[in-house]
Structure formats: structure tokens, C-alpha cells
Design an enzyme around this catalytic site. Structure first.
Site, short mmCIF file in Angstrom:
data_model
loop_
_atom_site.label_atom_id
_atom_site.label_comp_id
_atom_site.label_asym_id
_atom_site.label_seq_id
_atom_site.Cartn_x
_atom_site.Cartn_y
_atom_site.Cartn_z
N PRO A 41 0.79 -1.23 0.00
CG PRO A 41 -0.90 -1.55 1.58
CD PRO A 41 0.38 -2.16 1.06
CG ASN A 42 -0.33 4.32 1.21
OD1 ASN A 42 -1.26 4.87 0.65
ND2 ASN A 42 -0.44 3.75 2.39
NE ARG A 55 3.78 6.74 1.77
CZ ARG A 55 3.99 5.51 2.23
NH1 ARG A 55 4.52 4.59 1.45
NH2 ARG A 55 3.68 5.22 3.46
CE1 TYR A 94 8.53 5.19 3.61
CE2 TYR A 94 7.01 7.02 3.35
CZ TYR A 94 7.42 5.89 4.03
OH TYR A 94 6.72 5.46 5.13
CG ASN A 131 8.39 -1.77 0.87
OD1 ASN A 131 7.78 -1.89 1.94
ND2 ASN A 131 8.95 -0.64 0.50
CB ALA A 150 1.23 0.27 6.79
CD GLU A 178 10.16 -7.22 6.86
OE1 GLU A 178 10.29 -8.33 7.44
OE2 GLU A 178 9.88 -6.18 7.46
CG HIS A 207 10.76 -2.04 5.36
ND1 HIS A 207 9.41 -2.02 5.18
CD2 HIS A 207 11.05 -3.19 6.02
CE1 HIS A 207 8.89 -3.10 5.74
NE2 HIS A 207 9.86 -3.83 6.26
NE ARG A 220 9.45 6.47 9.13
CZ ARG A 220 8.55 6.22 8.17
NH1 ARG A 220 8.73 5.17 7.36
NH2 ARG A 220 7.50 7.01 8.02
C1 DQA Z 1 7.91 1.23 4.30
C2 DQA Z 1 7.87 1.48 5.82
C3 DQA Z 1 6.48 1.25 6.37
O1 DQA Z 1 6.46 1.49 7.77
C4 DQA Z 1 5.49 2.19 5.71
O2 DQA Z 1 4.19 1.94 6.18
C5 DQA Z 1 5.56 2.15 4.23
C6 DQA Z 1 6.86 2.04 3.57
C7 DQA Z 1 9.29 1.58 3.70
O3 DQA Z 1 9.54 1.19 2.58
O4 DQA Z 1 10.09 2.28 4.33
O5 DQA Z 1 4.55 2.27 3.54
O6 DQA Z 1 7.69 -0.14 4.08
#
Ligand code: DQA
Length: 144
Positions: free
Chosen positions: A9-10, A17, A22, A73, A76, A97, A99, A106
Site C-alpha cells: 500500500p501507498n 509521497r 522515501y 516491501n 504498513a 523483506e 523497506h 521511526r
Molecule cells: C515502508 C515502511 C512502512 O512502515 C510504511 O508503512 C511504508 C513504507 C518503507 O519502505 O520504508 O509504507 O515499508
């Protein structure tokens, strides 16, 4: 060798964003860098992004027999999705995994990953390099 690259998501909004968190690269640009690395490693990539937990799980189920591993990735979903955790176990594929941001520096909730112990590695805080190292780590693991 075929690898799923899954963005949760996102992450479709990367580039616009929270660039201070990021970075400035769009999702397409990240995927292009991964494709270049994949060519040099002689592996094929299958890309997927969704804002929906179920769609990500459906994609993993659908491609479980034609892929050898997963770089994900989960956004959340990382922090609370037991359904995603179960899916990683269910498809029985090696998973890394990744990020972009450093989830350990954070908000406290981001330190929790419910999928981490089903993954061969968690890589966080290196921006694009998190994805590239993730792919490389997975390929080395699968070839070992
Ligand atoms: C993320 C870190 C997550 O906490 C966050 O919700 C994201 C992006 C990252 O790539 O740093 O959407 O996975």
C-alpha cells in the site's frame, strides 16, 4: 529463475509521497533499476503493486508455482498483517523483506514486523539499495 517483486500500500505514490522519508524515485524508476540488476543476474522479475492486502495474497497464490522467490516491501502491512504472514508461509517460497526507510528509527509501531521470521532477511533504511540488496540476497540464497 523467476522472482516476484511485490510493493504494498501507498508505494504507487513513491516520488511524491513524503520524499524526505522515501526519496525521490518513482515506483517505475525503482522497478527499472531492479530490472537492470535482474538482467545482470540472469533472472526474470514479475512486478506487482497493490493497496489491497487480499490482492497481494491472491498474486502470491497465483504465481507460487511459476516463481522461485519473493522480494516484498509490504508497506504498513508489515506491521500487522497476519494474513500476509500466513501467505508467505503458505506459498512456501523464500522471501526477503525490504523497506526504503529505516523502520527501526521511526515510530515504535514500525519496529514490529509480523513477517520477519518467515523471511530470510529484512533490509531497511537504504532506499533503492534496500530493494537491490534484497534481490541480490534472494538470488544468492536460491543458488546456494
Ligand atoms: C515502508 C515502511 C512502512 O512502515 C510504511 O508503512 C511504508 C513504507 C518503507 O519502505 O520504508 O509504507 O515499508
Amino acid at each position: 529463475m523467476r522472482i516476484m517483486i511485490i510493493h504494498g500500500p501507498n508505494l504507487n505514490l513513491l516520488g511524491e509521497r513524503e520524499p524526505d522519508v522515501y526519496g525521490n524515485l518513482s515506483l517505475n524508476q525503482i522497478n527499472e533499476h531492479l530490472e537492470t540488476l535482474a538482467d545482470s543476474l540472469n533472472v526474470q522479475l514479475l512486478f506487482f503493486q497493490s493497496n489491497h492486502e487480499g490482492a497481494i495474497i491472491d498474486f502470491m497464490h497465483q504465481h507460487r508455482k511459476d516463481c522461485h522467490g519473493i522480494v516484498i516491501n509490504p508497506g504498513a502491512l508489515t506491521h500487522y498483517s497476519y494474513a500476509l504472514r500466513d501467505a508467505i508461509k503458505a506459498v512456501n517460497l523464500s522471501c526477503v523483506e525490504v523497506h526504503l526507510s529505516n523502520v527501526h528509527s521511526r515510530e515504535p509501531f514500525r519496529r514490529i514486523s509480523v513477517i520477519r521470521d518467515h523471511c530470510i532477511k529484512q533490509i531497511s533504511g537504504l532506499g533503492l539499495q534496500s530493494y537491490l540488496q534484497g534481490l541480490e540476497t534472494l538470488v544468492v540464497h536460491l543458488r546456494a
